[in-house]
Scaffold this motif. Structure first.
Motif, PDB file in Angstrom:
ATOM      1  N   LYS A 230       0.890  -1.004   0.095  1.00 46.33           N
ATOM      2  CA  LYS A 230       0.046  -0.154   0.150  1.00 46.33           C
ATOM      3  C   LYS A 230       1.062   1.066  -0.123  1.00 46.33           C
ATOM      4  CE  LYS A 230      -4.054   1.851   2.459  1.00 46.33           C
ATOM      5  NZ  LYS A 230      -4.871   1.628   3.575  1.00 46.33           N
ATOM      6  N   CYS A 231       2.019   1.243   0.807  1.00 41.96           N
ATOM      7  CA  CYS A 231       2.900   2.385   0.779  1.00 41.96           C
ATOM      8  C   CYS A 231       3.641   2.508  -0.609  1.00 41.96           C
ATOM      9  CB  CYS A 231       3.997   2.398   1.857  1.00 41.96           C
ATOM     10  SG  CYS A 231       3.277   2.411   3.488  1.00 41.96           S
ATOM     11  N   GLU A 232       4.088   1.439  -1.226  1.00 39.77           N
ATOM     12  CA  GLU A 232       4.672   1.430  -2.492  1.00 39.77           C
ATOM     13  C   GLU A 232       3.581   2.099  -3.554  1.00 39.77           C
ATOM     14  OE1 GLU A 232       7.685  -2.258  -2.942  1.00 39.77           O
ATOM     15  OE2 GLU A 232       5.351  -2.613  -3.682  1.00 39.77           O
ATOM     16  N   ALA A 233       2.467   1.693  -3.503  1.00 40.51           N
ATOM     17  CA  ALA A 233       1.490   2.481  -4.416  1.00 40.51           C
ATOM     18  C   ALA A 233       1.221   3.868  -4.349  1.00 40.51           C
ATOM     19  CB  ALA A 233       0.103   1.632  -4.086  1.00 40.51           C
ATOM     20  N   LYS A 234       1.389   4.166  -2.893  1.00 41.89           N
ATOM     21  CA  LYS A 234       1.197   5.593  -2.642  1.00 41.89           C
ATOM     22  C   LYS A 234       2.504   6.385  -3.355  1.00 41.89           C
ATOM     23  CE  LYS A 234      -1.625   5.539   1.688  1.00 41.89           C
ATOM     24  NZ  LYS A 234      -1.692   5.840   2.738  1.00 41.89           N
ATOM     25  N   ILE A 235       3.606   5.897  -2.999  1.00 42.57           N
ATOM     26  CA  ILE A 235       4.900   6.469  -3.381  1.00 42.57           C
ATOM     27  C   ILE A 235       4.894   6.471  -4.945  1.00 42.57           C
ATOM     28  CG2 ILE A 235       7.204   6.258  -3.452  1.00 42.57           C
ATOM     29  CD1 ILE A 235       7.255   4.783  -0.870  1.00 42.57           C
ATOM     30  N   ASN A 236       4.442   5.277  -5.610  1.00 45.22           N
ATOM     31  CA  ASN A 236       4.735   5.258  -6.831  1.00 45.22           C
ATOM     32  C   ASN A 236       3.436   6.165  -7.735  1.00 45.22           C
ATOM     33  OD1 ASN A 236       7.008   3.725  -7.087  1.00 45.22           O
ATOM     34  ND2 ASN A 236       5.847   1.789  -6.934  1.00 45.22           N
ATOM     35  N   ALA A 237       2.492   6.683  -6.915  1.00 45.05           N
ATOM     36  CA  ALA A 237       1.419   7.329  -7.366  1.00 45.05           C
ATOM     37  C   ALA A 237       1.569   8.928  -7.568  1.00 45.05           C
ATOM     38  CB  ALA A 237       0.022   7.286  -6.651  1.00 45.05           C
ATOM     39  N   VAL A 238       2.685   9.183  -7.555  1.00 44.16           N
ATOM     40  CA  VAL A 238       3.275  10.528  -7.540  1.00 44.16           C
ATOM     41  C   VAL A 238       4.518  10.746  -8.381  1.00 44.16           C
ATOM     42  CG1 VAL A 238       2.122  11.488  -5.420  1.00 44.16           C
ATOM     43  CG2 VAL A 238       4.507  10.820  -5.215  1.00 44.16           C
ATOM     44  N   PRO A 239       4.805  11.812  -9.002  1.00 41.96           N
ATOM     45  CA  PRO A 239       6.224  11.961  -9.942  1.00 41.96           C
ATOM     46  C   PRO A 239       7.521  11.754  -8.776  1.00 41.96           C
ATOM     47  CG  PRO A 239       4.697  13.620 -10.453  1.00 41.96           C
ATOM     48  CD  PRO A 239       4.280  12.959  -9.075  1.00 41.96           C
ATOM     49  N   ASN A 240       8.361  10.975  -8.863  1.00 42.70           N
ATOM     50  CA  ASN A 240       9.471  10.571  -8.222  1.00 42.70           C
ATOM     51  C   ASN A 240      10.749  10.818  -8.989  1.00 42.70           C
ATOM     52  OD1 ASN A 240       9.002   8.639  -5.386  1.00 42.70           O
ATOM     53  ND2 ASN A 240       7.515   8.623  -7.016  1.00 42.70           N
ATOM     54  N   PHE A 241      11.665  11.799  -8.359  1.00 46.15           N
ATOM     55  CA  PHE A 241      12.676  11.879  -9.036  1.00 46.15           C
ATOM     56  C   PHE A 241      13.904  11.760  -8.173  1.00 46.15           C
ATOM     57  CE2 PHE A 241       9.309  14.623 -10.738  1.00 46.15           C
ATOM     58  CZ  PHE A 241       9.736  14.484 -11.900  1.00 46.15           C
ATOM     59  N   ILE A 242      15.241  12.107  -8.721  1.00 48.06           N
ATOM     60  CA  ILE A 242      16.555  11.690  -7.896  1.00 48.06           C
ATOM     61  C   ILE A 242      17.682  12.805  -8.434  1.00 48.06           C
ATOM     62  CG2 ILE A 242      17.217   9.974  -9.583  1.00 48.06           C
ATOM     63  CD1 ILE A 242      18.600   8.595  -6.997  1.00 48.06           C
ATOM     64  N   THR A 243      18.362  13.418  -7.630  1.00 45.67           N
ATOM     65  CA  THR A 243      19.493  14.131  -8.019  1.00 45.67           C
ATOM     66  C   THR A 243      20.509  13.816  -6.931  1.00 45.67           C
ATOM     67  OG1 THR A 243      20.243  16.142  -8.459  1.00 45.67           O
ATOM     68  CG2 THR A 243      18.884  16.017  -6.622  1.00 45.67           C
ATOM     69  N   GLU A 244      21.762  14.374  -7.245  1.00 42.77           N
ATOM     70  CA  GLU A 244      22.962  14.011  -6.330  1.00 42.77           C
ATOM     71  C   GLU A 244      23.030  15.759  -5.549  1.00 42.77           C
ATOM     72  OE1 GLU A 244      27.492  13.599  -6.914  1.00 42.77           O
ATOM     73  OE2 GLU A 244      26.458  11.911  -7.424  1.00 42.77           O
ATOM     74  N   ILE A 245      23.351  15.583  -4.372  1.00 45.39           N
ATOM     75  CA  ILE A 245      23.623  16.844  -3.612  1.00 45.39           C
ATOM     76  C   ILE A 245      24.746  16.307  -2.726  1.00 45.39           C
ATOM     77  CG2 ILE A 245      23.108  18.536  -1.739  1.00 45.39           C
ATOM     78  CD1 ILE A 245      20.104  18.123  -3.071  1.00 45.39           C
ATOM     79  N   ASP A 246      25.939  17.263  -2.864  1.00 48.10           N
ATOM     80  CA  ASP A 246      27.110  16.851  -1.887  1.00 48.10           C
ATOM     81  C   ASP A 246      27.510  15.219  -1.892  1.00 48.10           C
ATOM     82  OD1 ASP A 246      27.168  19.520  -1.432  1.00 48.10           O
ATOM     83  OD2 ASP A 246      26.081  19.259   0.499  1.00 48.10           O
ATOM     84  N   GLY A 247      27.486  14.648  -3.167  1.00 45.87           N
ATOM     85  CA  GLY A 247      27.797  13.415  -3.228  1.00 45.87           C
ATOM     86  C   GLY A 247      26.836  12.191  -2.842  1.00 45.87           C
ATOM     87  N   LEU A 248      25.424  12.770  -2.400  1.00 48.97           N
ATOM     88  CA  LEU A 248      24.674  11.823  -1.937  1.00 48.97           C
ATOM     89  C   LEU A 248      23.448  11.915  -2.812  1.00 48.97           C
ATOM     90  CD1 LEU A 248      24.426  12.704   1.843  1.00 48.97           C
ATOM     91  CD2 LEU A 248      25.514  10.684   0.752  1.00 48.97           C
ATOM     92  N   ASP A 249      23.130  10.812  -3.328  1.00 47.42           N
ATOM     93  CA  ASP A 249      21.791  10.621  -4.054  1.00 47.42           C
ATOM     94  C   ASP A 249      20.552  11.007  -3.099  1.00 47.42           C
ATOM     95  OD1 ASP A 249      22.806   9.895  -6.470  1.00 47.42           O
ATOM     96  OD2 ASP A 249      22.674   7.741  -6.252  1.00 47.42           O
TER      97      ASP A 249
ATOM     98  N   HIS B 247       7.547  15.384  -6.258  1.00 44.53           N
ATOM     99  CA  HIS B 247       7.373  16.727  -6.580  1.00 44.53           C
ATOM    100  C   HIS B 247       5.879  16.705  -6.711  1.00 44.53           C
ATOM    101  CE1 HIS B 247       6.241  20.192  -9.045  1.00 44.53           C
ATOM    102  NE2 HIS B 247       6.945  20.775  -8.114  1.00 44.53           N
ATOM    103  N   VAL B 248       4.729  17.169  -5.497  1.00 41.25           N
ATOM    104  CA  VAL B 248       3.547  17.260  -5.599  1.00 41.25           C
ATOM    105  C   VAL B 248       2.917  18.676  -5.480  1.00 41.25           C
ATOM    106  CG1 VAL B 248       1.438  16.684  -4.503  1.00 41.25           C
ATOM    107  CG2 VAL B 248       3.165  15.036  -4.453  1.00 41.25           C
ATOM    108  N   ARG B 249       2.194  19.260  -6.322  1.00 40.89           N
ATOM    109  CA  ARG B 249       1.917  20.765  -6.335  1.00 40.89           C
ATOM    110  C   ARG B 249       0.919  20.656  -5.233  1.00 40.89           C
ATOM    111  NH1 ARG B 249       3.838  24.003  -9.677  1.00 40.89           N
ATOM    112  NH2 ARG B 249       4.761  23.144 -11.734  1.00 40.89           N
TER     113      ARG B 249
END
Length: 170
Positions: free
Chosen positions: A125-144, A149-151
């Motif tokens: 159920k948690c996976e479904a909630k996480i996957n229901a929204v736009p997910n992104f990744i970036t690196e900041i100070d060497g960490l992913d 992003h939800v308006r």
């Protein structure tokens, strides 16, 4: 004695993460926010956001600081089974010597929490909630850094970042 300046920042971050957890795990709240956000965001905007992030990700593959789409979350069932087994196999310490929380979180509270995580929590159920929204990744100070992003449903809402992590220092 004056507290170090970073203590108030740590307190703020801790409070923010607790708020984020409370929202994320309170029934319906996060799902309602996600569904409202999805219904208010046009398909064109979704496509534009995903496309531009994908383009940036492929055009700047070497640039780890580019914002890239995060793949769908799908934890293998074997890992969840092993986690539940380990939680249920916890060897508990003796009960605390006081009747309040002055020595930390009480044993009974931790046992109830472990019982929930070991036997009742619905990870899918948690996976479904996480996957229901736009997910992104970036690196900041060497960490992913993985983020969603939800308006806001409010037109001129102040942007908010809810994060989690571990406190630094003592």
């Amino acid at each position: 004695m004056k507290q170090p300046e970073d203590r108030s920042r740590r307190c703020f971050l801790k409070a923010s993460s607790m708020l984020g957890l409370a929202v994320a795990f309170s029934p319906g709240t996060i799902g309602e926010a996600f569904s409202y956000s999805k219904s208010q965001t046009t398909k064109e905007e979704d496509t534009m956001t995903q496309t531009s992030a994908t383009q940036r990700g492929s055009e700047q593959a070497a640039d780890r600081t580019a914002i890239r789409p995060f793949p769908k979350v799908k934890v293998p069932e074997a890992e969840l089974t092993d986690l539940r087994r380990r939680i249920n196999a916890t060897r508990w310490p003796e009960r605390e010597q006081v009747a309040d929380a002055t020595q930390g979180v009480q044993l009974a509270t931790m046992q109830k929490l472990a019982q929930y995580w070991g036997n009742e929590h619905d990870w899918r159920k948690c996976e479904a909630k996480i996957n229901a929204v736009p997910n992104f990744i970036t690196e900041i100070d060497g960490l992913d850094i993985h983020f969603i992003h939800v308006r806001s449903k409010h037109e001129n809402a102040l942007p908010m970042i809810v994060t989690h992590g571990w406190p630094l220092g003592g």
